[in-house]
Design a protein around this motif. Structure first.
Motif, short mmCIF file in Angstrom:
data_model
loop_
_atom_site.label_atom_id
_atom_site.label_comp_id
_atom_site.label_asym_id
_atom_site.label_seq_id
_atom_site.Cartn_x
_atom_site.Cartn_y
_atom_site.Cartn_z
N GLY A 257 -8.59 52.88 40.29
CA GLY A 257 -8.09 53.10 41.64
C GLY A 257 -7.72 51.79 42.31
N ALA A 258 -8.56 50.75 42.15
CA ALA A 258 -8.29 49.44 42.76
C ALA A 258 -7.04 48.81 42.17
CB ALA A 258 -9.50 48.53 42.55
N PHE A 259 -6.88 48.89 40.85
CA PHE A 259 -5.70 48.30 40.21
C PHE A 259 -4.42 49.00 40.64
CE2 PHE A 259 -8.50 46.06 37.27
CZ PHE A 259 -7.78 44.90 37.04
N PHE A 260 -4.45 50.33 40.68
CA PHE A 260 -3.25 51.07 41.07
C PHE A 260 -2.93 50.83 42.55
CE2 PHE A 260 -4.43 54.15 37.50
CZ PHE A 260 -3.54 53.57 36.61
N TYR A 261 -3.98 50.66 43.36
CA TYR A 261 -3.76 50.41 44.79
C TYR A 261 -3.10 49.04 44.99
CZ TYR A 261 -4.68 49.93 49.78
OH TYR A 261 -4.53 49.77 51.13
N ILE A 262 -3.62 48.05 44.31
CA ILE A 262 -3.05 46.69 44.42
C ILE A 262 -1.61 46.68 43.92
CG2 ILE A 262 -3.21 44.33 43.52
CD1 ILE A 262 -6.26 44.73 43.46
N ILE A 265 0.57 48.33 46.55
CA ILE A 265 0.74 47.45 47.71
C ILE A 265 1.81 46.40 47.44
CG2 ILE A 265 -0.39 45.59 49.01
CD1 ILE A 265 -1.17 48.25 50.05
N GLN A 266 1.84 45.88 46.22
CA GLN A 266 2.81 44.85 45.86
C GLN A 266 4.25 45.39 45.88
OE1 GLN A 266 1.31 43.62 42.04
NE2 GLN A 266 0.02 41.99 42.91
N LYS A 267 4.37 46.73 45.79
CA LYS A 267 5.71 47.32 45.74
C LYS A 267 6.10 48.00 47.05
CE LYS A 267 4.99 49.94 42.13
NZ LYS A 267 5.29 50.87 41.03
N VAL A 268 5.33 47.77 48.12
CA VAL A 268 5.63 48.42 49.40
C VAL A 268 7.04 48.09 49.87
CG1 VAL A 268 5.05 48.40 51.86
CG2 VAL A 268 3.25 48.66 50.17
N ASN A 269 7.45 46.83 49.72
CA ASN A 269 8.80 46.43 50.14
C ASN A 269 9.87 47.19 49.37
OD1 ASN A 269 10.48 44.79 51.76
ND2 ASN A 269 10.87 43.46 50.00
N GLN A 270 9.64 47.37 48.07
CA GLN A 270 10.60 48.11 47.25
C GLN A 270 10.68 49.57 47.69
OE1 GLN A 270 9.76 47.52 43.06
NE2 GLN A 270 8.84 45.52 43.51
N PHE A 271 9.51 50.16 47.98
CA PHE A 271 9.50 51.56 48.43
C PHE A 271 10.26 51.71 49.74
CE2 PHE A 271 5.28 51.88 46.02
CZ PHE A 271 5.88 52.48 44.92
N GLY A 272 10.08 50.74 50.64
CA GLY A 272 10.79 50.80 51.92
C GLY A 272 12.29 50.76 51.74
N ILE A 273 12.76 49.89 50.85
CA ILE A 273 14.20 49.79 50.60
C ILE A 273 14.73 51.08 49.98
CG2 ILE A 273 15.93 48.58 49.22
CD1 ILE A 273 14.26 46.05 49.56
N LEU A 274 13.96 51.65 49.03
CA LEU A 274 14.38 52.91 48.42
C LEU A 274 14.44 54.03 49.46
CD1 LEU A 274 12.37 52.76 45.06
CD2 LEU A 274 14.86 52.67 45.32
#
Length: 362
Positions: A257-262, A265-274
């Motif tokens: 869960g911690a690894f997938f969460y991190i 989080i690192q891809k939040v910017n990509q998700f926003g653009i999509l």
């Protein structure tokens, strides 16, 4: 969705390989402990598990433990029903006359012509009338025993000859030595002094139970699984190993869960653009869950293969049993754990702000 998931895995392959390795090692450890638990269970009770009986009649005050149950041989022999057979079990230390080596074994008496007698894989079987001939579990060969060897009991001055070997017949981590009732009586100084530990039933018909109760009054019927659990050390071993497995799966929940969460989080910017170009939360969450599913299936599949290969190369002295059905159950549990860990991280996808992401991109 699948195309996007695979492209991202390929582009960030090092990141996904590292997470896959973590899941692989956790799954491998779960499968190895599962194999050891299953191996110890078989080593402790394989003779009972493989016995062609569904229930047993034991003394009322035995607390369902066969070693505490006893019926007089003269009473047990009154049972005429072919679906109910007397069973005697006693642990002994015998000496191999050929090598003078002492062997810890479990002596077991059955009617060789009835349903309790296991099949012989080497040598010959014993008959109902044979004198002091026995069939031993093949694990006794690890102690140097061979066909024709004579086993001597110093307490009763009895000599038993090995005429055959069988497989998967161990009790309380000792190989069984199977004999007929005549040999059993001679060890204990005659039928009047001998006894049986239980009456094994091949069915649960009312007529069978009635015949047993008519011959022996002071007893109760116990199912096979319940009797196996009372073998000394069986429940303690299994409970300890199952607790370890449970903790491993719980730890896997938090670690993954911690690894997938991190990673999310690192891809939040990509998700926003999509999102800014029209992607929906449902699509993005589905793509993430699909990535985790692919990664988990591959990692768990490799771990299953590793456990199988490990069984082939593991020394014979280590009780390890690869139970494919049980392994699949634990594999399914780990897959669910991985998906739940990933689902927890998808909250970041929902919160991703397209405007903020576009601002970061400038």
């Amino acid at each position: 969705m699948l195309s996007l998931s695979l492209k991202e895995i390929k582009f960030f392959k090092l990141r996904y390989i590292l997470i896959g390795f973590i899941l692989f090692f956790v799954a491998s450890l779960v499968f190895i402990i599962s194999g050891l638990a299953n191996g110890l269970a078989n080593d402790n009770a394989s003779s009972m598990k493989n016995m062609n009986a569904v229930s047993y009649y034991v003394s009322k005050d035995s607390e369902n433990r066969m070693d505490r149950s006893r019926f007089a041989a003269t009473d047990a022999e009154k049972i005429s029903n072919a679906n109910a057979q007397p069973l005697g079990i006693q642990m002994f230390t015998l000496k191999n006359k050929k090598s003078d080596k002492k062997l810890d074994v479990t002596m077991m008496t059955v009617n060789p012509e009835q349903f309790l007698m296991p099949s012989v894989t080497e040598g010959k079987t014993i008959s109902k009338s044979s004198k002091n001939e026995v069939v031993a579990d093949i694990t006794l060969q690890k102690e140097g025993a061979k066909l024709g060897d004579e086993l001597y009991d110093e307490n009763t001055k009895t000599t038993l000859k090995i005429v055959g070997f069988t497989e998967n017949q161990t009790y309380s981590h000792t190989p069984t030595v199977i004999m007929n009732n005549n040999s059993w009586y001679s060890i204990f100084g005659g039928k009047e002094n001998a006894g049986f530990n239980a009456i094994a039933l091949s069915d649960t018909h009312a007529s069978t139970k009635a015949d047993v109760k008519d011959a022996i009054k002071d007893g109760k019927f116990v199912e096979k699984d319940a009797l196996i659990k009372t073998i000394p050390g069986y429940e303690a071993e299994q409970s300890s190993l199952m607790m370890m497995l449970a903790f491993l799966i719980v730890i896997a929940v938090f670690v993954l869960g911690a690894f997938f969460y991190i990673m999310t989080i690192q891809k939040v910017n990509q998700f926003g653009i999509l999102k800014a170009i029209g992607a929906k939360n449902k699509f993005l969450i589905g793509s993430t869950m699909l990535q985790v599913f692919i990664l988990s299936v591959v990692s768990i599949g490799l771990a299953i293969g590793f456990a199988f290969v490990l069984q082939q190369i593991m020394p014979n002295g280590i009780p390890f049993v690869f139970d494919f059905k049980l392994i699949l159950q634990f594999g399914g549990a780990l897959l669910v754990v991985s998906l739940l860990g990933a689902l927890f991280s998808t909250t970041s996808i929902v919160k991703a702000d397209p405007l903020q992401a576009m601002g970061r991109a400038e």
